[in-house]
Motif scaffolding. Structure first.
Motif, mmCIF file in Angstrom:
data_model
loop_
_atom_site.group_PDB
_atom_site.id
_atom_site.type_symbol
_atom_site.label_atom_id
_atom_site.label_comp_id
_atom_site.label_asym_id
_atom_site.label_seq_id
_atom_site.Cartn_x
_atom_site.Cartn_y
_atom_site.Cartn_z
ATOM 1 N N ALA A 6 -13.305 -34.949 -35.369
ATOM 2 C CA ALA A 6 -12.853 -33.555 -35.391
ATOM 3 C C ALA A 6 -12.888 -33.016 -36.818
ATOM 4 N N ARG A 7 -13.413 -31.806 -36.975
ATOM 5 C CA ARG A 7 -13.568 -31.206 -38.304
ATOM 6 C C ARG A 7 -12.782 -29.905 -38.398
ATOM 7 N N ASP A 8 -12.392 -29.599 -39.624
ATOM 8 C CA ASP A 8 -11.730 -28.318 -39.861
ATOM 9 C C ASP A 8 -12.763 -27.284 -40.279
ATOM 10 N N ALA A 9 -12.302 -26.114 -40.712
ATOM 11 C CA ALA A 9 -13.217 -25.033 -41.065
ATOM 12 C C ALA A 9 -14.097 -25.392 -42.255
ATOM 13 N N ARG A 10 -13.671 -26.314 -43.095
ATOM 14 C CA ARG A 10 -14.466 -26.727 -44.253
ATOM 15 C C ARG A 10 -15.354 -27.932 -43.961
ATOM 16 N N GLY A 11 -15.343 -28.398 -42.726
ATOM 17 C CA GLY A 11 -16.174 -29.534 -42.371
ATOM 18 C C GLY A 11 -15.555 -30.883 -42.655
ATOM 19 N N ARG A 12 -14.279 -30.928 -42.980
ATOM 20 C CA ARG A 12 -13.623 -32.198 -43.278
ATOM 21 C C ARG A 12 -13.172 -32.874 -41.991
ATOM 22 N N PHE A 13 -13.379 -34.207 -41.935
ATOM 23 C CA PHE A 13 -13.005 -34.975 -40.756
ATOM 24 C C PHE A 13 -11.494 -35.173 -40.691
ATOM 25 N N PHE A 14 -11.014 -35.349 -39.466
ATOM 26 C CA PHE A 14 -9.595 -35.611 -39.252
ATOM 27 C C PHE A 14 -9.284 -37.069 -39.608
ATOM 28 N N SER A 15 -8.242 -37.286 -40.395
ATOM 29 C CA SER A 15 -7.839 -38.639 -40.791
ATOM 30 C C SER A 15 -6.773 -39.140 -39.827
ATOM 31 N N LEU A 16 -7.210 -39.946 -38.865
ATOM 32 C CA LEU A 16 -6.263 -40.468 -37.874
ATOM 33 C C LEU A 16 -5.276 -41.433 -38.514
ATOM 34 N N LYS A 17 -5.749 -42.265 -39.422
ATOM 35 C CA LYS A 17 -4.854 -43.232 -40.042
ATOM 36 C C LYS A 17 -3.753 -42.525 -40.832
ATOM 37 N N ALA A 18 -4.106 -41.493 -41.576
ATOM 38 C CA ALA A 18 -3.093 -40.749 -42.331
ATOM 39 C C ALA A 18 -2.078 -40.105 -41.396
ATOM 40 N N ALA A 19 -2.553 -39.573 -40.259
ATOM 41 C CA ALA A 19 -1.631 -38.968 -39.297
ATOM 42 C C ALA A 19 -0.702 -40.013 -38.698
ATOM 43 N N LEU A 20 -1.226 -41.219 -38.449
ATOM 44 C CA LEU A 20 -0.387 -42.282 -37.890
ATOM 45 C C LEU A 20 0.630 -42.784 -38.913
ATOM 46 N N ILE A 21 0.254 -42.798 -40.172
ATOM 47 C CA ILE A 21 1.217 -43.192 -41.213
ATOM 48 C C ILE A 21 2.398 -42.226 -41.230
ATOM 49 N N GLU A 22 2.112 -40.934 -41.037
ATOM 50 C CA GLU A 22 3.195 -39.960 -40.956
ATOM 51 C C GLU A 22 4.050 -40.203 -39.718
ATOM 52 N N VAL A 23 3.410 -40.608 -38.620
ATOM 53 C CA VAL A 23 4.170 -40.893 -37.399
ATOM 54 C C VAL A 23 5.114 -42.064 -37.610
ATOM 55 N N VAL A 24 4.631 -43.110 -38.289
ATOM 56 C CA VAL A 24 5.444 -44.305 -38.500
ATOM 57 C C VAL A 24 6.684 -43.997 -39.338
ATOM 58 N N ARG A 25 6.596 -43.016 -40.192
ATOM 59 C CA ARG A 25 7.743 -42.674 -41.040
ATOM 60 C C ARG A 25 8.879 -42.036 -40.247
ATOM 61 N N ASN A 26 8.550 -41.502 -39.082
ATOM 62 C CA ASN A 26 9.564 -40.851 -38.249
ATOM 63 C C ASN A 26 10.048 -41.822 -37.180
ATOM 64 N N HIS A 27 11.337 -41.928 -37.025
ATOM 65 C CA HIS A 27 11.916 -42.818 -36.023
ATOM 66 C C HIS A 27 12.830 -42.018 -35.099
ATOM 67 N N PRO A 28 12.975 -42.426 -33.839
ATOM 68 C CA PRO A 28 12.291 -43.554 -33.200
ATOM 69 C C PRO A 28 10.857 -43.205 -32.827
ATOM 70 N N ILE A 29 10.007 -44.215 -32.788
ATOM 71 C CA ILE A 29 8.608 -44.050 -32.417
ATOM 72 C C ILE A 29 8.472 -44.361 -30.927
ATOM 73 N N THR A 30 7.969 -43.423 -30.182
ATOM 74 C CA THR A 30 7.708 -43.634 -28.757
ATOM 75 C C THR A 30 6.275 -43.196 -28.478
ATOM 76 N N PRO A 31 5.656 -43.711 -27.421
ATOM 77 C CA PRO A 31 4.308 -43.240 -27.073
ATOM 78 C C PRO A 31 4.229 -41.733 -26.884
#
Length: 357
Positions: free
Chosen positions: A273-298
Protein backbone atom coordinates in the motif's frame (compact mmCIF):
# COMPACT_ATOMS: atom_id res chain seq x y z
CA UNK A 1 -66.10 -12.73 -4.31
CA UNK A 2 -62.39 -13.28 -4.63
CA UNK A 3 -60.10 -10.85 -6.33
CA UNK A 4 -57.14 -12.22 -8.19
CA UNK A 5 -54.22 -9.84 -8.27
CA UNK A 6 -51.88 -10.37 -11.20
CA UNK A 7 -48.26 -9.64 -10.40
CA UNK A 8 -46.61 -7.56 -13.09
CA UNK A 9 -43.03 -8.67 -13.77
CA UNK A 10 -40.39 -6.05 -12.80
CA UNK A 11 -39.01 -5.98 -16.36
CA UNK A 12 -42.47 -5.05 -17.68
CA UNK A 13 -42.69 -2.21 -15.17
CA UNK A 14 -39.18 -1.07 -16.05
CA UNK A 15 -40.09 -0.89 -19.75
CA UNK A 16 -43.54 0.63 -19.20
CA UNK A 17 -42.46 4.19 -18.41
CA UNK A 18 -40.09 4.60 -21.38
CA UNK A 19 -42.80 3.21 -23.70
CA UNK A 20 -45.34 5.70 -22.34
CA UNK A 21 -42.90 8.60 -22.74
CA UNK A 22 -42.06 7.55 -26.26
CA UNK A 23 -45.75 7.19 -27.17
CA UNK A 24 -46.46 10.66 -25.78
CA UNK A 25 -43.62 12.18 -27.82
CA UNK A 26 -44.79 10.49 -31.04
CA UNK A 27 -48.43 11.44 -30.39
CA UNK A 28 -47.43 15.05 -29.81
CA UNK A 29 -45.42 15.13 -33.01
CA UNK A 30 -48.12 13.54 -35.17
CA UNK A 31 -51.37 14.79 -33.61
CA UNK A 32 -50.67 18.14 -31.98
CA UNK A 33 -51.28 21.08 -34.36
CA UNK A 34 -48.57 23.09 -32.63
CA UNK A 35 -45.96 20.50 -33.63
CA UNK A 36 -46.88 21.01 -37.30
CA UNK A 37 -46.19 24.75 -37.26
CA UNK A 38 -42.87 26.22 -38.36
CA UNK A 39 -42.94 29.29 -36.16
CA UNK A 40 -40.20 30.03 -33.65
CA UNK A 41 -42.51 29.60 -30.66
CA UNK A 42 -43.78 26.25 -31.93
CA UNK A 43 -40.23 25.01 -32.44
CA UNK A 44 -39.27 26.04 -28.91
CA UNK A 45 -42.22 24.15 -27.46
CA UNK A 46 -41.48 21.06 -29.56
CA UNK A 47 -37.82 21.11 -28.55
CA UNK A 48 -38.76 21.46 -24.88
CA UNK A 49 -41.13 18.47 -25.12
CA UNK A 50 -38.53 16.21 -26.68
CA UNK A 51 -35.84 17.46 -24.30
CA UNK A 52 -38.05 16.59 -21.32
CA UNK A 53 -38.78 13.14 -22.76
CA UNK A 54 -35.07 12.48 -23.44
CA UNK A 55 -34.08 13.66 -19.97
CA UNK A 56 -36.69 11.43 -18.39
CA UNK A 57 -35.48 8.44 -20.36
CA UNK A 58 -31.87 9.07 -19.34
CA UNK A 59 -32.80 9.39 -15.67
CA UNK A 60 -34.87 6.22 -15.87
CA UNK A 61 -31.99 4.25 -17.42
CA UNK A 62 -29.60 5.65 -14.81
CA UNK A 63 -31.84 4.56 -11.95
CA UNK A 64 -32.22 1.09 -13.48
CA UNK A 65 -28.43 0.72 -13.77
CA UNK A 66 -27.94 1.85 -10.17
CA UNK A 67 -30.49 -0.69 -8.95
CA UNK A 68 -28.72 -3.43 -10.91
CA UNK A 69 -25.33 -2.38 -9.51
CA UNK A 70 -26.68 -2.46 -5.95
CA UNK A 71 -28.05 -5.96 -6.58
CA UNK A 72 -24.69 -7.13 -7.96
CA UNK A 73 -22.91 -5.75 -4.89
CA UNK A 74 -25.39 -7.44 -2.61
CA UNK A 75 -24.98 -10.82 -4.31
CA UNK A 76 -21.18 -10.48 -4.44
CA UNK A 77 -21.04 -9.52 -0.78
CA UNK A 78 -23.15 -12.54 0.18
CA UNK A 79 -20.87 -14.82 -1.86
CA UNK A 80 -17.78 -13.32 -0.23
CA UNK A 81 -19.26 -13.85 3.23
CA UNK A 82 -20.00 -17.47 2.39
CA UNK A 83 -16.43 -18.05 1.21
CA UNK A 84 -14.62 -16.11 3.93
CA UNK A 85 -17.03 -17.09 6.65
CA UNK A 86 -16.62 -15.37 10.03
CA UNK A 87 -14.08 -17.15 12.18
CA UNK A 88 -14.88 -18.15 15.76
CA UNK A 89 -13.44 -15.76 18.33
CA UNK A 90 -11.67 -18.65 20.04
CA UNK A 91 -10.24 -21.82 18.48
CA UNK A 92 -8.61 -24.42 20.75
CA UNK A 93 -7.24 -21.82 23.16
CA UNK A 94 -6.23 -19.32 20.47
CA UNK A 95 -8.02 -16.02 20.17
CA UNK A 96 -8.68 -15.26 16.51
CA UNK A 97 -9.68 -12.22 14.46
CA UNK A 98 -9.59 -11.67 10.71
CA UNK A 99 -10.82 -9.18 8.15
CA UNK A 100 -10.46 -8.43 4.47
CA UNK A 101 -10.58 -5.17 2.50
CA UNK A 102 -11.21 -5.39 -1.24
CA UNK A 103 -9.76 -3.02 -3.82
CA UNK A 104 -12.73 -3.73 -6.13
CA UNK A 105 -15.27 -1.14 -5.03
CA UNK A 106 -17.84 -2.15 -7.62
CA UNK A 107 -18.13 -5.72 -6.34
CA UNK A 108 -16.78 -5.50 -2.76
CA UNK A 109 -14.97 -8.83 -3.19
CA UNK A 110 -11.33 -9.75 -3.31
CA UNK A 111 -8.86 -12.49 -4.11
CA UNK A 112 -7.47 -12.96 -0.60
CA UNK A 113 -8.31 -16.06 1.42
CA UNK A 114 -7.85 -17.25 5.00
CA UNK A 115 -9.14 -19.97 7.29
CA UNK A 116 -8.34 -21.42 10.72
CA UNK A 117 -9.42 -24.94 11.70
CA UNK A 118 -8.87 -26.94 14.90
CA UNK A 119 -7.94 -30.54 14.06
CA UNK A 120 -6.53 -33.56 15.86
CA UNK A 121 -3.17 -32.60 14.36
CA UNK A 122 -3.25 -29.09 15.85
CA UNK A 123 -4.67 -25.74 14.84
CA UNK A 124 -4.08 -25.27 11.12
CA UNK A 125 -4.32 -21.95 9.32
CA UNK A 126 -4.03 -20.84 5.72
CA UNK A 127 -3.48 -17.40 4.27
CA UNK A 128 -3.41 -16.94 0.50
CA UNK A 129 -3.53 -14.38 -2.27
CA UNK A 130 -5.03 -15.15 -5.68
CA UNK A 131 -3.66 -13.23 -8.65
CA UNK A 132 -6.06 -10.41 -9.43
CA UNK A 133 -9.14 -9.38 -7.50
CA UNK A 134 -12.88 -9.05 -7.88
CA UNK A 135 -15.46 -11.61 -8.93
CA UNK A 136 -13.04 -13.38 -11.30
CA UNK A 137 -10.88 -14.47 -8.36
CA UNK A 138 -13.76 -15.87 -6.30
CA UNK A 139 -13.81 -19.24 -8.11
CA UNK A 140 -10.16 -19.86 -7.28
CA UNK A 141 -10.72 -18.83 -3.65
CA UNK A 142 -13.66 -21.24 -3.39
CA UNK A 143 -11.65 -24.13 -4.86
CA UNK A 144 -8.71 -23.65 -2.49
CA UNK A 145 -10.73 -23.08 0.67
CA UNK A 146 -12.94 -26.08 -0.03
CA UNK A 147 -9.89 -28.29 -0.49
CA UNK A 148 -8.19 -26.89 2.62
CA UNK A 149 -11.21 -27.43 4.87
CA UNK A 150 -11.27 -31.12 3.94
CA UNK A 151 -7.53 -31.80 3.74
CA UNK A 152 -6.63 -30.42 7.19
CA UNK A 153 -8.73 -33.13 8.81
CA UNK A 154 -7.73 -35.95 6.47
CA UNK A 155 -3.98 -35.41 6.15
CA UNK A 156 -1.69 -35.81 9.19
CA UNK A 157 1.22 -34.27 7.28
CA UNK A 158 1.16 -30.57 6.40
CA UNK A 159 2.98 -31.29 3.15
CA UNK A 160 0.11 -33.47 1.95
CA UNK A 161 -2.32 -30.65 2.72
CA UNK A 162 -0.30 -28.41 0.41
CA UNK A 163 -0.32 -31.05 -2.33
CA UNK A 164 -4.12 -31.27 -2.05
CA UNK A 165 -4.29 -27.50 -2.57
CA UNK A 166 -2.05 -27.76 -5.62
CA UNK A 167 -4.28 -30.44 -7.17
CA UNK A 168 -7.42 -28.43 -6.40
CA UNK A 169 -5.94 -25.34 -8.09
CA UNK A 170 -4.86 -27.31 -11.18
CA UNK A 171 -8.31 -28.91 -11.46
CA UNK A 172 -10.04 -25.55 -11.13
CA UNK A 173 -7.85 -23.93 -13.78
CA UNK A 174 -8.47 -26.80 -16.21
CA UNK A 175 -12.22 -26.49 -15.75
CA UNK A 176 -12.04 -22.73 -16.20
CA UNK A 177 -9.99 -23.08 -19.37
CA UNK A 178 -12.58 -25.48 -20.81
CA UNK A 179 -15.37 -23.07 -19.95
CA UNK A 180 -13.54 -20.19 -21.64
CA UNK A 181 -12.72 -22.24 -24.77
CA UNK A 182 -15.44 -24.91 -25.08
CA UNK A 183 -15.36 -25.16 -28.88
CA UNK A 184 -12.12 -27.15 -29.10
CA UNK A 185 -13.38 -30.05 -26.98
CA UNK A 186 -9.78 -30.86 -26.03
CA UNK A 187 -8.13 -30.96 -22.64
CA UNK A 188 -6.10 -27.73 -22.34
CA UNK A 189 -2.33 -28.30 -22.12
CA UNK A 190 -1.54 -25.19 -20.07
CA UNK A 191 -4.76 -24.01 -18.43
CA UNK A 192 -4.61 -20.30 -17.67
CA UNK A 193 -0.82 -20.48 -17.37
CA UNK A 194 -0.45 -16.96 -16.00
CA UNK A 195 -2.58 -17.67 -12.94
CA UNK A 196 -0.91 -18.28 -9.59
CA UNK A 197 -1.69 -18.24 -5.87
CA UNK A 198 0.60 -17.51 -2.94
CA UNK A 199 -0.14 -19.75 0.03
CA UNK A 200 1.08 -19.90 3.64
CA UNK A 201 0.19 -22.95 5.74
CA UNK A 202 0.71 -22.95 9.52
CA UNK A 203 0.26 -25.64 12.14
CA UNK A 204 0.24 -24.74 15.84
CA UNK A 205 0.49 -27.67 18.22
CA UNK A 206 -0.93 -27.95 21.72
CA UNK A 207 2.49 -26.96 23.10
CA UNK A 208 2.57 -23.87 20.87
CA UNK A 209 5.13 -25.30 18.45
CA UNK A 210 4.78 -23.75 14.98
CA UNK A 211 5.54 -25.45 11.68
CA UNK A 212 4.97 -23.84 8.30
CA UNK A 213 5.03 -24.29 4.53
CA UNK A 214 5.27 -21.14 2.45
CA UNK A 215 4.65 -20.84 -1.29
CA UNK A 216 5.54 -17.29 -2.27
CA UNK A 217 3.68 -15.61 0.58
CA UNK A 218 4.99 -12.98 3.03
CA UNK A 219 6.08 -14.45 6.35
CA UNK A 220 3.86 -13.42 9.28
CA UNK A 221 5.08 -11.29 12.16
CA UNK A 222 5.47 -12.69 15.67
CA UNK A 223 4.53 -10.27 18.45
CA UNK A 224 6.18 -11.01 21.81
CA UNK A 225 7.22 -9.08 24.89
CA UNK A 226 10.65 -8.73 23.27
CA UNK A 227 9.31 -6.99 20.17
CA UNK A 228 8.15 -7.66 16.62
CA UNK A 229 10.03 -10.04 14.32
CA UNK A 230 9.24 -12.09 11.20
CA UNK A 231 8.29 -15.67 12.00
CA UNK A 232 11.03 -16.94 9.65
CA UNK A 233 13.61 -15.50 7.28
CA UNK A 234 14.07 -18.36 4.82
CA UNK A 235 13.15 -18.02 1.16
CA UNK A 236 9.68 -19.42 0.40
CA UNK A 237 8.81 -21.94 -2.29
CA UNK A 238 7.42 -20.64 -5.61
CA UNK A 239 3.70 -19.79 -5.70
CA UNK A 240 1.22 -22.49 -6.59
CA UNK A 241 0.38 -22.69 -10.28
CA UNK A 242 3.37 -21.91 -12.49
CA UNK A 243 5.70 -24.61 -11.14
CA UNK A 244 5.11 -28.06 -9.58
CA UNK A 245 5.86 -28.58 -5.91
CA UNK A 246 9.21 -30.21 -5.04
CA UNK A 247 9.23 -33.90 -4.02
CA UNK A 248 10.32 -33.04 -0.47
CA UNK A 249 7.80 -30.94 1.46
CA UNK A 250 9.15 -31.03 4.99
CA UNK A 251 7.42 -28.38 7.13
CA UNK A 252 9.75 -25.72 8.51
CA UNK A 253 9.99 -25.48 12.34
CA UNK A 254 9.36 -21.85 13.31
CA UNK A 255 9.69 -21.83 17.11
CA UNK A 256 6.78 -21.56 19.52
CA UNK A 257 3.77 -19.34 20.07
CA UNK A 258 3.88 -18.87 23.83
CA UNK A 259 0.95 -17.70 25.95
CA UNK A 260 0.51 -13.97 25.38
CA UNK A 261 2.24 -14.02 21.98
CA UNK A 262 0.45 -13.15 18.73
CA UNK A 263 0.92 -14.00 15.08
CA UNK A 264 -0.10 -11.48 12.41
CA UNK A 265 -0.66 -13.01 8.97
CA UNK A 266 -1.25 -10.70 6.02
CA UNK A 267 -1.32 -10.50 2.23
CA UNK A 268 1.14 -8.45 0.20
CA UNK A 269 -1.45 -5.75 -0.43
CA UNK A 270 -0.75 -4.53 3.11
CA UNK A 271 2.96 -3.80 2.67
CA UNK A 272 2.48 -2.73 -0.97
CA UNK A 273 0.00 0.00 0.00
CA UNK A 274 1.32 3.43 -0.99
CA UNK A 275 0.53 6.96 0.07
CA UNK A 276 0.21 10.01 -2.17
CA UNK A 277 4.02 10.29 -2.38
CA UNK A 278 4.46 6.67 -3.39
CA UNK A 279 5.84 5.52 -0.04
CA UNK A 280 5.09 1.95 1.04
CA UNK A 281 3.23 1.17 4.24
CA UNK A 282 5.54 -0.04 7.04
CA UNK A 283 3.69 -2.92 8.67
CA UNK A 284 6.47 -3.61 11.15
CA UNK A 285 6.50 0.00 12.37
CA UNK A 286 2.71 -0.09 12.77
CA UNK A 287 2.95 -3.33 14.77
CA UNK A 288 5.63 -1.84 17.02
CA UNK A 289 3.17 0.92 17.85
CA UNK A 290 0.52 -1.71 18.56
CA UNK A 291 2.81 -3.57 20.96
CA UNK A 292 3.34 -0.40 22.98
CA UNK A 293 -0.38 -0.25 23.74
CA UNK A 294 -1.82 -2.69 26.25
CA UNK A 295 -3.81 -4.85 26.44
CA UNK A 296 -3.12 -6.34 23.01
CA UNK A 297 -6.01 -8.29 21.53
CA UNK A 298 -6.59 -9.55 17.97
CA UNK A 299 -9.49 -7.14 17.66
CA UNK A 300 -7.44 -4.11 18.68
CA UNK A 301 -4.62 -5.14 16.33
CA UNK A 302 -7.03 -5.32 13.39
CA UNK A 303 -8.66 -1.98 14.20
CA UNK A 304 -5.32 -0.22 14.57
CA UNK A 305 -3.79 -1.68 11.40
CA UNK A 306 -6.78 -1.06 9.15
CA UNK A 307 -7.16 2.49 10.43
CA UNK A 308 -3.47 3.13 9.69
CA UNK A 309 -3.79 1.55 6.22
CA UNK A 310 -6.82 3.64 5.30
CA UNK A 311 -5.04 6.81 6.45
CA UNK A 312 -1.96 5.84 4.47
CA UNK A 313 -3.89 5.17 1.24
CA UNK A 314 -6.47 7.92 1.81
CA UNK A 315 -9.18 5.30 1.69
CA UNK A 316 -8.26 4.13 -1.82
CA UNK A 317 -6.30 0.86 -1.59
CA UNK A 318 -4.85 -0.33 -4.91
CA UNK A 319 -4.88 -4.01 -3.97
CA UNK A 320 -6.86 -6.40 -1.80
CA UNK A 321 -5.72 -6.59 1.82
CA UNK A 322 -6.36 -9.28 4.41
CA UNK A 323 -5.20 -9.65 8.01
CA UNK A 324 -5.43 -12.65 10.31
CA UNK A 325 -4.35 -12.45 13.96
CA UNK A 326 -3.81 -15.46 16.24
CA UNK A 327 -3.09 -14.93 19.92
CA UNK A 328 -2.16 -17.73 22.29
CA UNK A 329 -4.28 -17.43 25.43
CA UNK A 330 -3.72 -20.96 26.63
CA UNK A 331 -2.81 -21.13 30.30
CA UNK A 332 -0.47 -24.11 30.17
CA UNK A 333 2.10 -25.44 27.71
CA UNK A 334 4.66 -28.25 27.84
CA UNK A 335 7.86 -26.70 29.13
CA UNK A 336 10.10 -29.21 27.30
CA UNK A 337 8.93 -27.77 23.95
CA UNK A 338 9.75 -24.15 24.65
CA UNK A 339 13.37 -24.33 23.53
CA UNK A 340 15.58 -21.35 24.05
CA UNK A 341 12.74 -18.97 24.80
CA UNK A 342 12.47 -20.12 28.40
CA UNK A 343 9.56 -21.01 30.63
CA UNK A 344 5.90 -20.54 29.93
CA UNK A 345 4.30 -17.23 30.68
CA UNK A 346 0.78 -17.00 32.09
CA UNK A 347 -1.85 -15.57 29.82
CA UNK A 348 -2.32 -11.85 30.37
CA UNK A 349 -5.68 -10.14 30.68
CA UNK A 350 -8.98 -11.55 29.58
CA UNK A 351 -9.42 -10.39 26.03
CA UNK A 352 -12.59 -11.19 24.14
CA UNK A 353 -11.77 -10.44 20.51
CA UNK A 354 -14.27 -10.65 17.72
CA UNK A 355 -13.99 -10.99 13.98
CA UNK A 356 -15.45 -7.56 13.23
CA UNK A 357 -13.62 -4.31 13.01
Amino acid sequence: MFRIKARVPPKVLAMGLPVVWGAMAITYKLACPLAQEDGFGARVVTSAVFFAVGTGLIMHVRQALLRELRQVRKVAGAAQSALLRPLPARIDGLNVAAAQLSADRSACVGGDLYEVVATEHGVRAVMGDVRGHGIAAMGTVAALLGSFREAVHDEPDLGQVLRRLERALARHLRERARDEHPASGLEPDTPVAEEFVTVLLLEIGRDGEITALNCGHPWPYLLTDAGVEPLARTDPLPPLGPFPLPPDLTPLPCGSLLPGDSLVLYTDGVEDARDARGRFFSLKAALIEVVRNHPITPQSILRTLFAALLRHTRGRPADDMALLVLRNDRTRVHCDSLGARGTARPATGNPQPTNHL
